[in-house]
Design a protein around this motif. Structure first.
Motif: not given
Length: 207
Positions: A86-96
């Protein structure tokens, strides 16, 4: 805080400790070398070839592929650490922007990491096959920085081993200890961040 987040794989994204150590123990036993699992823990975080060299295995071209094949026998004991997907997916949806620096070879990534379906969430990956020198040398991490067009000040490397920490420091990059993989802070007294759970990664980038 950070615009680039780079991950190690074994012990950071994937809980591979049992599979790596048990398969190594099995292969070494077949080669006439008996080791306790605890005596093989140094193998976590460095390329397999380097591990076998340290164990004075001479026929590397035969034994290394054999170990890679044997790891797959223990694949049922490998899993993604809880909440990390879930953390990895959240990062992928962010500008990071995200990357991977691992001691796995390209084939090991294909066999052992890609089945979990996470590869597409990372923009750039450096494995043991991509550089001449390996962790703790900074070359793999510097190669990933180059691939992401990232600068050191805005990058954090997340890992679980002393080799990961040394690689980050040598590359001039901040390091975050994945405590869920390392299970200890001993030897990591100088790290900038200690992450007790995967969700803490999001605090580094203020999502």
């Amino acid at each position: 805080m950070f615009k680039y987040v780079i991950f190690d794989v074994d012990g950071t994204i994937l809980d591979t400790e049992k599979a790596i150590l048990k398969s190594l123990q099995k292969v070494l036993k077949e080669e006439g070398k008996d080791y306790q699992l605890e005596d093989l823990r140094f193998a976590l975080g460095i390329p397999g070839i380097e591990t076998l060299k340290k164990l004075n295995v001479t026929d590397l071209e035969r034994v290394h592929p054999k170990w890679s094949e044997t790891v797959l026998e223990f694949s049922h004991q490998v899993s993604v650490f809880q909440d990390l997907e879930n953390v990895i997916k959240t990062l992928s949806e962010s500008p990071v922007r995200t990357g991977i620096v691992t001691s796995k070879t390209k084939q090991e990534l294909i066999d052992e990491f890609e089945p979990f379906g996470l590869s597409s969430f990372f923009e750039y990956t450096i494995c043991a096959s991509d550089t001449e020198k390996h962790k703790p040398h900074p070359e793999p991490l510097l190669a990933c920085l180059d691939g992401l067009n990232a600068n050191q000040d805005e990058t954090i490397y997340i890992g679980d081993s002393i080799y990961d920490m040394q690689c980050a420091k040598s590359a001039g990059v901040k390091f975050a200890l994945a405590l869920w993989g390392s299970k200890t802070t001993e030897g990591f007294e100088s790290v900038e961040f200690v992450l007790k759970e995967p969700k803490a990664i999001l605090d580094l980038i203020k999502i």
